[in-house]
Design an enzyme around this catalytic site. Structure first.
Site, mmCIF file in Angstrom:
data_model
loop_
_atom_site.group_PDB
_atom_site.id
_atom_site.type_symbol
_atom_site.label_atom_id
_atom_site.label_comp_id
_atom_site.label_asym_id
_atom_site.label_seq_id
_atom_site.Cartn_x
_atom_site.Cartn_y
_atom_site.Cartn_z
ATOM 1 N N ASN A 92 2.545 -1.886 -2.643
ATOM 2 C CA ASN A 92 2.225 -2.911 -1.640
ATOM 3 C C ASN A 92 2.457 -4.316 -2.178
ATOM 4 O O ASN A 92 1.547 -5.120 -2.294
ATOM 5 C CB ASN A 92 0.807 -2.747 -1.097
ATOM 6 N N HIS A 230 -8.685 6.518 -4.246
ATOM 7 C CA HIS A 230 -10.026 5.961 -4.068
ATOM 8 C C HIS A 230 -10.935 6.976 -3.383
ATOM 9 O O HIS A 230 -10.778 7.222 -2.191
ATOM 10 C CB HIS A 230 -10.002 4.713 -3.180
ATOM 11 N N ASP A 304 -8.775 0.053 -10.241
ATOM 12 C CA ASP A 304 -8.656 -0.571 -8.918
ATOM 13 C C ASP A 304 -8.483 -2.080 -9.056
ATOM 14 O O ASP A 304 -9.234 -2.863 -8.487
ATOM 15 C CB ASP A 304 -9.884 -0.225 -8.064
#
Lengths: 423, 310
Positions: A92, A230, A304
């Protein structure tokens, strides 16, 4: 030639868990527990743990397109500062990593990373829009180590199914964030007691749980490996465990910070946007279940790492981009929450490496990707560290443990001089 | 008052609320005089920043500031910061450069007043943030209840409607609980889910379940724009199960108060005759609104005593 002398080697794969010495040369581990050769540079590792370096499977560095957020070269150093020796960046970026030539460029620049190794995850769908399949085969040819749509769940179940079936042919794992966009719309924190108190729109935990359920059901048609980037709720972790018991090739990671703090942080920090995360922080009940799932080997730990600068975070809670920095605090968060170095190294090194088909271990012949950890260090997590991101929700918390040095391919890339001096 | 800002009633003590309500009562009697203006805030600048539509609250704050002799400056913006190109923080930095003393802010995002309060030296008063709180509304509601019911300890207050998305409801819930009252809520499952019980309130299913045993029935405004979001099937269905009409009101205790934060959708949450009936204190709420806001500005800006501070 470096001789890491008198450290506590923690290597869950080989089972070695003792004070000994490690000889490193030519990018590899040459021997463990042998005397130092005369010409070796001796590094005194007394009181430190020597473990295989950490591996993270889904971090963001804003490269290409938003390099002020981190950039590959700087991000590589940030990762090393957190004890990571390999990290995979998510697709992304701006533009997204859905195009073979673009991926080839990023792979080539990632190959020159100065510290931690950087791998690339290519897109599953064009523009990560969840509508058309990306040219996955060519993305893998261009050097992708995994395929995924970053933090975006694929809403269309037929596209999700086809993505899983199609990606499985190219020998790399598929990364997914489980979630149902329709159930997340406008929500900014976990839907529960805290959301009701602080007056923020909640995200139903059902989003993640249904997301896991969908993926598990659709996996039955494929033999490919799927990794959930996640997983943060008790029920989601249970679904993962059931699927693993059924024999499905499913792995999952929980962000380290979710093991240490709960959604109450949004209230105590009075809407500090560093706590605006996706998935959101969860209540104690979920946190305890995830800690247990990590101990049981069901779920591994991710960093993360989603760095944002002041420009993207200094605003109203619901308008701020979700995400937090994590590479530099993941070990401390995990070790503080779990207190067991064997569990932490399994969850941060061994199992993420296994997703990439690698063995993270301290044995002769293995790549000398190592981290030196001080388990006795204790202190308050500082506001400013190496990352360009300002969004660290754990700032000011008392944490245990510290990363003292990181070696990639036998080369000191953090905390140690080329002559082997620990800083 | 020791606090710098008024951001919400959550966490505010009973003593603080009592001081505000007592002070408001004094201002209310000043407001009944022929000359209503007092010099308390002469020379101080109060900025009204409304990032969301408001008529009642804005005029109420403006009048309150003017009656205290403050200079007021108001600006409205219906676009959110991110769309407009200038962030809320940048807007606030520009305001800060003009050295205001207080900022009254209404904003569609929860926590926007908290962001400014944390970053700037001036007094911040929350005039409604997102679905979070509308503390001055909560205070004026409690003042109105106290006038009629005396001590709120042990009183039972019903809040009916879209409780989950209501900042009025949330401020009332926090404030009333602190004052020792019991809060009962009712509304459609989409607007008043059973999980509201997290807040320590009792969740009931229909308006008929709350009118009989409550001392106050507070009706919330139905936002018609929510219809499209699968929140309710139709206005008439809403009125059927959650609207307050005269027949339902007859079942209430004679002393029970009918309240509404305004503006009223007549024929939706309130049937004709109810808003203007004997039990309605809706206009008193409006009157008390000015007094409560005067009291807050007086208490937070320090009144005459600190008029010369740097």
């Amino acid at each position: 030639m470096l001789y890491l002398s008198g450290g506590h080697v923690c290597c869950p794969l080989s089972g070695r868990n003792a004070v000994t010495s490690v000889l490193v040369d030519g990018g590899k581990i040459v021997s463990v527990g042998e005397p130092a050769p005369q010409q070796a540079t001796v590094v005194d590792c007394q009181g430190l743990v020597i473990a295989p370096g950490f591996v993270d499977l889904s971090c963001e560095m804003g490269d290409p397109g938003e390099t002020w957020r981190e950039g590959l070269a700087h991000g590589s150093r940030v990762a090393a500062a957190g004890g990571y020796t390999t990290v995979l960046i998510s697709p992304n970026t701006v533009p997204t990593l859905d195009e073979p030539s673009r991926v080839a460029d990023v792979v080539s620049r990632a190959g020159q990373a100065p510290a931690a190794r950087i791998g690339v995850t290519g897109a599953l769908t064009v523009d990560l829009s969840g509508a058309h399949l990306a040219e996955m085969g060519m993305l893998v040819e261009a050097g992708c180590m995994a395929l995924g749509d970053g933090a975006r769940p694929i809403a269309d179940l037929l596209v999700l199914r086809r993505s899983l079936e199609y990606s499985a042919r190219f020998g790399v794992p598929t990364f997914l964030r489980p979630g149902v966009p329709a159930l997340e719309e406008r929500g900014v924190i976990h839907e529960g007691l805290v959301a009701a108190r602080v007056g923020l729109r909640g995200i139903s935990p059902a989003s993640e749980e249904i997301g896991v359920g969908q993926i598990v059901s659709l996996m039955v048609n494929t033999t490919g490996a799927v990794h959930l980037t996640h997983v943060t709720t008790a029920r989601a972790a249970r679904l993962v465990e059931n699927a693993q018991q059924e024999g499905l090739c499913l792995t999952a990671a929980v962000p380290a910070r979710h093991l240490l703090v709960t959604d109450a942080l949004v209230e105590t920090t009075a809407y500090d946007t560093a706590a605006r995360l996706m998935p959101p922080l969860r209540p104690q009940h979920d946190q305890a279940a995830l800690q247990q799932a990590v101990r049981a080997g069901v779920v591994m730990i991710g960093a993360d790492h989603v760095p944002w600068t002041r420009v993207e975070k200094e605003m109203e809670f619901s308008d701020a981009n979700p995400g937090a920095v994590g590479l530099e605090s993941a070990f401390q968060a995990a070790y503080t929450a779990l207190g067991d170095i064997g569990v932490v190294v399994s969850a941060m090194s061994v199992r993420p490496a296994a997703v990439l088909g690698r063995r993270a271990e301290v044995v002769p012949g293995a790549p000398a990707d190592l981290v030196l950890l001080d388990l006795h260090a204790q202190g308050v997590l500082p506001r400013h560290r190496l990352s360009h991101g300002v969004n660290e929700p754990l700032v000011g918390l008392d944490v245990k443990g510290a990363v003292r040095a990181t070696l990639v391919g036998g080369r000191p890339v953090h905390g140690m001089t080329a002559e082997g001096g620990l800083s | 008052m020791k606090r710098k800002d008024l951001l919400g009633l959550r966490g505010m003590s009973k003593a603080e609320i009592t001081v505000i309500l007592d002070t408001a009562k004094r201002f209310r009697s000043v407001n009944r005089r022929r000359v209503k203006k007092v010099p308390t805030l002469r020379g101080r600048t109060v900025v009204m920043a409304f990032f969301e539509n408001s008529t009642r609250t804005k005029t109420s704050f403006e009048l309150a500031a003017k009656r205290l002799s403050a200079d007021t400056l108001s600006f409205s913006s219906s676009t959110s910061a991110t769309k407009k190109g200038e962030t809320l923080m940048d807007t606030a930095r520009n305001l800060d450069a003009m050295v205001p003393d207080a900022l009254i802010i209404r904003h569609p995002a929860t926590g926007a007043p908290h962001l400014l309060a944390r970053n700037f030296p001036w007094v911040v008063i929350n005039a409604g943030d997102g679905i979070n709180e509308h503390p001055t509304q909560g205070l004026l509601d409690m003042l109105t209840m106290r006038d009629h019911l005396g001590d709120l300890e042990g009183r039972r207050v019903a809040i009916v409607g879209d409780v989950y998305h209501s900042r009025v409801a949330r401020s009332n819930i926090f404030g009333l609980q602190t004052m020792g009252a019991k809060v009962v809520v009712a509304g459609p499952g989409t607007m008043c889910p059973d999980s509201m019980a997290h807040l320590g309130v009792e969740v009931r299913h229909r308006i008929d379940d709350v009118v009989e045993d409550c001392d106050v029935v507070m009706m919330l405004r139905v936002q018609r724009e929510r219809l499209g979001r699968a929140m309710m099937p139709s206005v008439r269905e809403y009125a059927r199960f959650y609207g307050l009409d005269l027949k339902r009101l007859q079942k209430s205790q004679p002393h029970a108060l009918v309240m509404h934060p305004g503006p009223i959708n007549r024929g939706v949450e309130m049937m004709p005759g109810v808003a203007d009936g004997e039990q309605s204190v809706i206009m008193e709420q409006v009157t008390n609104g000015v007094a409560v806001r005067q009291a807050l500005m007086y208490l937070l800006l320090g009144g005459v005593d600190s008029g010369g501070e740097g």
